[in-house]
Scaffold this motif. Structure first.
Motif, PDB file in Angstrom:
ATOM      1  N   GLU A  24       0.833  -1.207   0.000  1.00  0.00           N
ATOM      2  CA  GLU A  24       0.000   0.000   0.000  1.00  0.00           C
ATOM      3  C   GLU A  24       0.870   1.262   0.000  1.00  0.00           C
ATOM      4  O   GLU A  24       0.596   2.214  -0.729  1.00  0.00           O
ATOM      5  N   ARG A  28       0.974   4.298  -2.813  1.00  0.00           N
ATOM      6  CA  ARG A  28       0.849   5.724  -2.498  1.00  0.00           C
ATOM      7  C   ARG A  28       2.049   6.503  -3.030  1.00  0.00           C
ATOM      8  O   ARG A  28       1.905   7.581  -3.618  1.00  0.00           O
ATOM      9  N   VAL A  31       2.390   7.433  -6.969  1.00  0.00           N
ATOM     10  CA  VAL A  31       1.656   8.589  -7.486  1.00  0.00           C
ATOM     11  C   VAL A  31       2.492   9.856  -7.336  1.00  0.00           C
ATOM     12  O   VAL A  31       2.607  10.644  -8.278  1.00  0.00           O
ATOM     13  N   GLY A  32       3.110  10.023  -6.184  1.00  0.00           N
ATOM     14  CA  GLY A  32       3.958  11.190  -5.947  1.00  0.00           C
ATOM     15  C   GLY A  32       5.183  11.231  -6.842  1.00  0.00           C
ATOM     16  O   GLY A  32       5.755  12.298  -7.067  1.00  0.00           O
ATOM     17  N   GLY A  53      -3.675   1.664  -2.545  1.00  0.00           N
ATOM     18  CA  GLY A  53      -2.713   2.718  -2.229  1.00  0.00           C
ATOM     19  C   GLY A  53      -2.635   3.757  -3.333  1.00  0.00           C
ATOM     20  O   GLY A  53      -2.622   4.956  -3.075  1.00  0.00           O
ATOM     21  N   LYS A  55      -4.974   4.414  -5.610  1.00  0.00           N
ATOM     22  CA  LYS A  55      -6.248   5.146  -5.676  1.00  0.00           C
ATOM     23  C   LYS A  55      -6.404   6.108  -4.501  1.00  0.00           C
ATOM     24  O   LYS A  55      -7.009   7.173  -4.647  1.00  0.00           O
ATOM     25  N   ALA A  56      -5.850   5.777  -3.327  1.00  0.00           N
ATOM     26  CA  ALA A  56      -5.938   6.667  -2.165  1.00  0.00           C
ATOM     27  C   ALA A  56      -5.264   8.010  -2.445  1.00  0.00           C
ATOM     28  O   ALA A  56      -5.642   9.028  -1.868  1.00  0.00           O
ATOM     29  N   GLU A  57      -4.286   8.009  -3.344  1.00  0.00           N
ATOM     30  CA  GLU A  57      -3.590   9.244  -3.721  1.00  0.00           C
ATOM     31  C   GLU A  57      -4.097   9.802  -5.049  1.00  0.00           C
ATOM     32  O   GLU A  57      -3.449  10.639  -5.665  1.00  0.00           O
ATOM     33  N   ARG A  58      -5.242   9.290  -5.506  1.00  0.00           N
ATOM     34  CA  ARG A  58      -5.876   9.717  -6.753  1.00  0.00           C
ATOM     35  C   ARG A  58      -5.022   9.411  -7.983  1.00  0.00           C
ATOM     36  O   ARG A  58      -5.011  10.153  -8.959  1.00  0.00           O
ATOM     37  N   GLY A  59      -4.304   8.292  -7.908  1.00  0.00           N
ATOM     38  CA  GLY A  59      -3.485   7.862  -9.031  1.00  0.00           C
ATOM     39  C   GLY A  59      -4.273   7.045 -10.032  1.00  0.00           C
ATOM     40  O   GLY A  59      -5.435   6.685  -9.799  1.00  0.00           O
TER      41      GLY A  59
END
Length: 192
Positions: A24, A28, A31-32, A53, A55-59
């Motif tokens: 996860e 996350r 994406v960054g 993970g 999708k939680a960061e809108r990736g």
């Protein structure tokens, strides 16, 4: 255009919590670092933790899943794109063709088989992009020793270790993905 990282990993639901937590966290962090995900399309195991993970960061998530797995309700329906294929071979081909890099998290025989194919195609200059093993807590130590033996006993040329790199921490993954020269890709193979 989003660059996609092809991640191979376990779908097991019976692992130590540290593996799900790392998957996860990797999702996350991807994406960054500007990566989207292309993977086997599963909602369970490390696959599911990784996708959640991202999708939680809108990736961006692209899942590629065979129909028989989708029918067993194993698909991650939160994917931005869920590609359904008939065979495991088609799944691998679709993932390989979309990928700008390859990452193997801890996994079983399927993970090993998929990463071995990526390394083989990379050695033949049929795909481009760096390949990294995430060697969490020494998970891949025995495999890496085997690769060394292959080279030592001349089953593979000495340049084999140049086909991949090894990260032991999550932060160590990104410079290894971004710091490796890509090969020229055979355009005929990519169109398959």
């Amino acid at each position: 255009m989003i660059k996609l990282l092809c991640v191979y990993c376990s779908s097991s639901q019976h692992l130590a919590p540290k593996y799900y937590e790392a998957a996860e966290a990797i999702g996350r962090a991807m994406v960054g670092r500007g990566w989207g995900l292309v993977y086997g399309g599963g909602r369970v195991g490390l696959m599911g933790a990784l996708a959640r993970g991202v999708k939680a960061e809108r990736g961006h998530v692209v899942g590629v899943i065979p129909e028989f797995m989708k029918a067993r309700e194993l698909a991650f329906h939160g994917a931005d794109e869920l590609v359904t294929v008939e065979t495991m071979a088609e799944r691998k081909q679709s993932m390989l063709a979309r990928a700008g890099g390859f990452l193997a998290l801890p996994g079983g025989i399927g993970t090993l088989e998929e990463m071995a194919e990526a390394l083989t195609l990379r050695s033949l200059a049929k795909i481009s992009g760096p390949a990294v093993f995430f060697n969490q807590d020494g998970y891949y130590d025995d495999l890496l020793r085997f690769f060394d033996r292959m080279t030592r006993e001349r089953f593979k040329v000495s340049g084999m270790q140049g086909l991949y790199s090894v990260a032991t921490t999550i932060d160590d993954i990104w410079p290894r993905l971004e710091g490796v020269e890509s090969y020229e890709v055979d355009p005929v193979w990519k169109k398959r």
